[in-house]
Design an enzyme around this catalytic site. Structure first.
Site, PDB file in Angstrom:
ATOM      1  N   CYS A 122       0.833  -1.209   0.000  1.00  0.00           N
ATOM      2  CA  CYS A 122       0.000   0.000   0.000  1.00  0.00           C
ATOM      3  C   CYS A 122       0.870   1.263   0.000  1.00  0.00           C
ATOM      4  CB  CYS A 122      -0.879   0.039   1.237  1.00  0.00           C
ATOM      5  SG  CYS A 122      -1.994  -1.355   1.332  1.00  0.00           S
TER       6      CYS A 122
ATOM      7  N   TRP B  58      -2.703  -2.839  -1.756  1.00  0.00           N
ATOM      8  CA  TRP B  58      -2.282  -4.211  -2.037  1.00  0.00           C
ATOM      9  C   TRP B  58      -3.008  -5.057  -1.010  1.00  0.00           C
ATOM     10  CZ3 TRP B  58       1.187  -8.088   0.055  1.00  0.00           C
ATOM     11  CH2 TRP B  58       1.633  -9.023  -0.888  1.00  0.00           C
TER      12      TRP B  58
ATOM     13  N   ASN C 158      -1.951   2.087   5.497  1.00  0.00           N
ATOM     14  CA  ASN C 158      -0.998   1.052   5.088  1.00  0.00           C
ATOM     15  C   ASN C 158      -0.667   0.263   6.342  1.00  0.00           C
ATOM     16  OD1 ASN C 158       1.065  -0.483   4.035  1.00  0.00           O
ATOM     17  ND2 ASN C 158       2.553   1.193   3.966  1.00  0.00           N
ATOM     18  N   GLY C 159      -0.816  -1.041   6.298  1.00  0.00           N
ATOM     19  CA  GLY C 159      -0.517  -1.868   7.466  1.00  0.00           C
ATOM     20  C   GLY C 159      -1.681  -2.789   7.787  1.00  0.00           C
TER      21      GLY C 159
ATOM     22  N   LYS D 165      16.148 -13.595 -10.437  1.00  0.00           N
ATOM     23  CA  LYS D 165      15.806 -12.512 -11.380  1.00  0.00           C
ATOM     24  C   LYS D 165      14.955 -13.064 -12.520  1.00  0.00           C
ATOM     25  CE  LYS D 165      16.487  -9.781  -9.407  1.00  0.00           C
ATOM     26  NZ  LYS D 165      17.108  -9.568  -8.128  1.00  0.00           N
TER      27      LYS D 165
ATOM     28  N   GLU E 134      11.436 -14.057 -11.450  1.00  0.00           N
ATOM     29  CA  GLU E 134      10.686 -12.907 -10.972  1.00  0.00           C
ATOM     30  C   GLU E 134      10.139 -12.046 -12.109  1.00  0.00           C
ATOM     31  OE1 GLU E 134      13.289 -10.337  -8.762  1.00  0.00           O
ATOM     32  OE2 GLU E 134      11.655  -9.420  -7.649  1.00  0.00           O
TER      33      GLU E 134
ATOM     34  N   HIS F 191      23.311 -35.432  -7.545  1.00  0.00           N
ATOM     35  CA  HIS F 191      22.445 -35.964  -6.490  1.00  0.00           C
ATOM     36  C   HIS F 191      20.969 -35.811  -6.842  1.00  0.00           C
ATOM     37  CE1 HIS F 191      25.873 -36.702  -3.915  1.00  0.00           C
ATOM     38  NE2 HIS F 191      26.311 -35.467  -4.185  1.00  0.00           N
TER      39      HIS F 191
HETATM   40  O1  M6R Z   1      13.703  -4.573   0.912  1.00  0.00           O
HETATM   41  P1  M6R Z   1      14.337  -5.905   1.142  1.00  0.00           P
HETATM   42  O2  M6R Z   1      15.750  -5.973   0.736  1.00  0.00           O
HETATM   43  O3  M6R Z   1      14.172  -6.393   2.555  1.00  0.00           O
HETATM   44  O4  M6R Z   1      13.537  -6.912   0.204  1.00  0.00           O
HETATM   45  C1  M6R Z   1      13.786  -8.281   0.235  1.00  0.00           C
HETATM   46  C2  M6R Z   1      13.115  -8.978  -0.914  1.00  0.00           C
HETATM   47  O5  M6R Z   1      11.731  -8.797  -0.856  1.00  0.00           O
HETATM   48  C3  M6R Z   1      13.634  -8.495  -2.266  1.00  0.00           C
HETATM   49  O6  M6R Z   1      15.016  -8.619  -2.378  1.00  0.00           O
HETATM   50  C4  M6R Z   1      12.975  -9.293  -3.413  1.00  0.00           C
HETATM   51  O7  M6R Z   1      13.406 -10.618  -3.370  1.00  0.00           O
HETATM   52  C5  M6R Z   1      13.328  -8.631  -4.751  1.00  0.00           C
HETATM   53  N1  M6R Z   1      12.128  -8.322  -5.465  1.00  0.00           N
HETATM   54  C6  M6R Z   1      14.169  -9.493  -5.628  1.00  0.00           C
HETATM   55  O8  M6R Z   1      14.471  -8.857  -6.832  1.00  0.00           O
END
Ligand code: M6R
Length: 602
Positions: free
Chosen positions: A2, A73, A99-100, A479, A482, A498
């Site tokens: 959010c 969100w 937000n929260g 990457k 994602e 393995h």
């Molecule tokens: O803000 P943060 O570094 O704590 O976020 C951690 C993960 O959510 C973040 O690295 C996520 O995996 C990325 N979207 C990867 O590209």
């Protein structure tokens, strides 16, 4: 996640709020809305992308010079018009964006229902405007009613609130969800994040937990919610330019951010020098060290573990934040170093709180000054990568890795485990790495673009590596899944036999991260092993390596660096591979489906 924006001033609020919402889009959202106040409260909201909602509802015709906006969100209640924010009270006079999570919302709903209130959404948020209304009906003014409401809320929240009864003020409240105040001239802003207000002001105040701000067009008064005591806080001058938060001519933020890695690493290395001694002292006095993080930051932590062991002879345990509470032991002798780009990741914050409750000392490494994690930590360290808008972390990964490498060198100096000469040479090489990153980008980009075109239709990808090459492989696989939505799996090359080897057959692309050093010859055998089964090996190897080239389908040559610094160069073709495949597949690499930049729920 959010996003909140609020405006009070002389201009038409809706236009500024809409612009702010667009700048918060990167946080991830499923619905959006705006409320403004003129002679009455106006509200428009819906499910979908902001531009589509705007086309349907036309935010531009909302009158008023005060208002709030929100990107949602979903956490409580599915994405829908009725669940989108803002939410209003039954009298239609108070609007709230949130937000929260309000944990005790069911109890509050029950209380309000028994006092004649009705609810029209499935959200936890809707109790807030109604509770404010309840207290105003008891004779409280707007500010007092907000304070009484907030003191009854359990959970985490950043709130933006307006009331038709007092249309000259905007109230903001913060507990465990980020919120800033932007200070303009005869106009003020509230927002979840700096980029939302950057076009209007560079002076911001970062609110802290347990604070509320009463914001008029000319001033913002911050008070403690519990005591009502006024808090004086100097604004920060944000050095990020608007251009830094925009795409600078690149088609996507991700590509821009990939190309910003030389600067991100340079700035981080420069700034780290001042902070490292404090962190070293903390770690050297620890009996047990945990490195805790999620996603990309977790991969940076694995690289950190490797460097700390190799250079400083120090043993650390790397744990995914969401697994920490189940699997880890923390006590007074423990130091937990939490790594989080955003500093707002709920899983990481939870691990920090669990460790803290058991007496552990907390250090954090974050890219966001004033983020939640900094308030939970005994020692705060920063990466200086600048704002990262693309959901996929790129430059912040490199900044985290650079910081941890610098830390390992400094710890090694303090522990006198290696010769001064050797460490000096390493430090010099590390400070030259931004140029090597720049060179690598120039060398690999055209080649990777070409490889991406040829492999865009693959349904599975494997990534293999050994030693420090393994976390690089893991980050490359993350990457690709994602942003290109391709199943991709990283496996330590030694583990192939393995199990995973059974999946290697003709045409399966296997990215081999062949770093120099002790594991090199064993890695070469794994490359041959994959090639022998028909796998299409895309190898990353040091420039001039003729051996690897004999066994692979594609060879990406990387300028030579010390083995420990390879994560900073080898990661570049892997980020680019994911980026170009995503683009080839017609996807938006900046906004992958189902994902948010900053994950503020557990
Ligand atoms: O803000 P943060 O570094 O704590 O976020 C951690 C993960 O959510 C973040 O690295 C996520 O995996 C990325 N979207 C990867 O590209």
């Amino acid at each position: 996640m959010c996003g909140i924006i609020g405006y009070i001033g002389k201009r038409q609020a809706a236009a500024i709020l809409l612009d702010g919402l667009k700048r918060l889009e990167y946080r991830g959202y499923d619905s959006a809305g705006i409320a403004t106040i003129s002679d009455k409260l106006h509200m428009k909201k819906d499910k979908g992308k902001i531009e589509e909602i705007d086309r349907r509802l036309n935010f531009a015709d909302m009158p008023g010079t005060i208002g709030i906006g929100h990107t949602r969100w979903a956490t409580h209640g599915e994405p829908s018009q009725k669940n989108a924010h803002p939410h209003i009270d039954n009298a239609g006079k108070i609007a709230v964006v949130h937000n929260g999570i309000i944990e005790n919302y069911e109890h509050l709903r029950h209380f309000l229902r028994s006092n004649g209130y009705s609810f029209y959404s499935d959200t936890d948020t809707e109790v807030v405007p109604n509770l404010i209304n309840y207290f105003m009906r008891q004779g409280h003014d707007f500010e007092e009613a907000v304070r009484s409401t907030v003191s009854r809320l359990k959970g985490s929240y950043a709130l933006g609130i307006v009331s038709l009864d007092e249309p000259d003020k905007l109230i903001a409240v913060r507990k465990e969800s980020p919120l800033i105040i932007g200070l303009g001239v005869d106009e003020m802003f509230i927002a979840s994040d700096v980029p939302a207000v950057l076009p209007y002001t560079k002076r911001v105040i970062v609110m802290e937990d347990g604070e509320m701000a009463i914001v008029t067009s000319v001033k913002a008064i911050i008070k403690r919610v519990d005591s009502g005591e006024i808090v004086e806080r100097k604004p920060l001058e944000i050095t990020w330019t608007i251009e830094m938060a925009e795409k600078r001519g690149y088609p996507h933020f991700m590509l821009k951010e990939i190309h910003e890695q030389p600067d991100a690493v340079r700035e981080t290395l420069r700034a780290a020098q001042k902070e490292l001694d404090g962190l070293c002292d903390m770690l050297l006095n620890a009996k047990r060290i945990y490195l805790v993080a999620c996603g990309t930051a977790y991969h940076a932590a694995l690289i950190g573990k490797y460097a700390l062991a190799q250079l400083a002879g120090m043993s650390t345990e790397v744990v995914i934040s969401s697994e920490f509470q189940e699997s880890c032991m923390a006590d007074e002798g423990t130091v937990l170093l939490a790594i989080s780009q955003s500093g707002e990741t709920a899983d990481t914050l939870k691990a920090v709180r669990v460790a803290k409750a058991n007496g552990a000392k907390i250090a954090c490494l974050t890219n966001v000054v004033g983020s939640s994690i900094t308030r939970e930590s005994d020692l705060v360290c920063h990466t200086y990568a600048g704002p990262e808008i693309g959901v996929a972390a790129t430059k912040t990964f490199s900044a985290q890795v650079a910081y941890l490498l610098s830390l390992a060198i400094r710890l090694a100096e303090k522990r006198s485990l290696k010769s001064k000469k050797e460490l000096n040479e390493l430090a010099i090489q590390l400070h030259k790495i931004p140029e090597t990153i720049l060179d690598t980008l120039q060398i690999v980009e055209p080649k990777v673009k070409d490889i991406a075109r040829r492999h865009k239709d693959a349904t599975n990808f494997f990534f293999i590596g050994r030693g420090i090459g393994y976390p690089i492989a893991m980050e490359g696989a993350l990457k690709l899944k994602e942003i290109a939505y391709i199943h991709s799996e990283a496996t330590p090359a030694g583990e192939l036999k393995h199990g995973p080897l059974a999946l290697i057959q003709r045409g399966v692309p296997v990215v081999a991260v062949v770093v120099p050093g002790a594991s090199y010859s064993r890695m070469l055998s794994n490359v041959e092993e994959v090639g022998a089964r028909g796998g299409e090996v895309i190898a990353l190897a040091v420039e001039g390596d003729v051996e690897v080239g004999k066994h692979v389908t594609e060879l990406i040559q990387i300028p030579k660096t010390h083995e420990l610094f390879t994560p900073l160069t080898y990661i570049l073709p892997l980020q680019l591979l994911a980026y170009f495949i995503s683009v080839e597949r017609g996807l938006d690499p900046d906004r992958p489906r189902h994902l948010a930049k900053s994950v503020t729920v557990e």
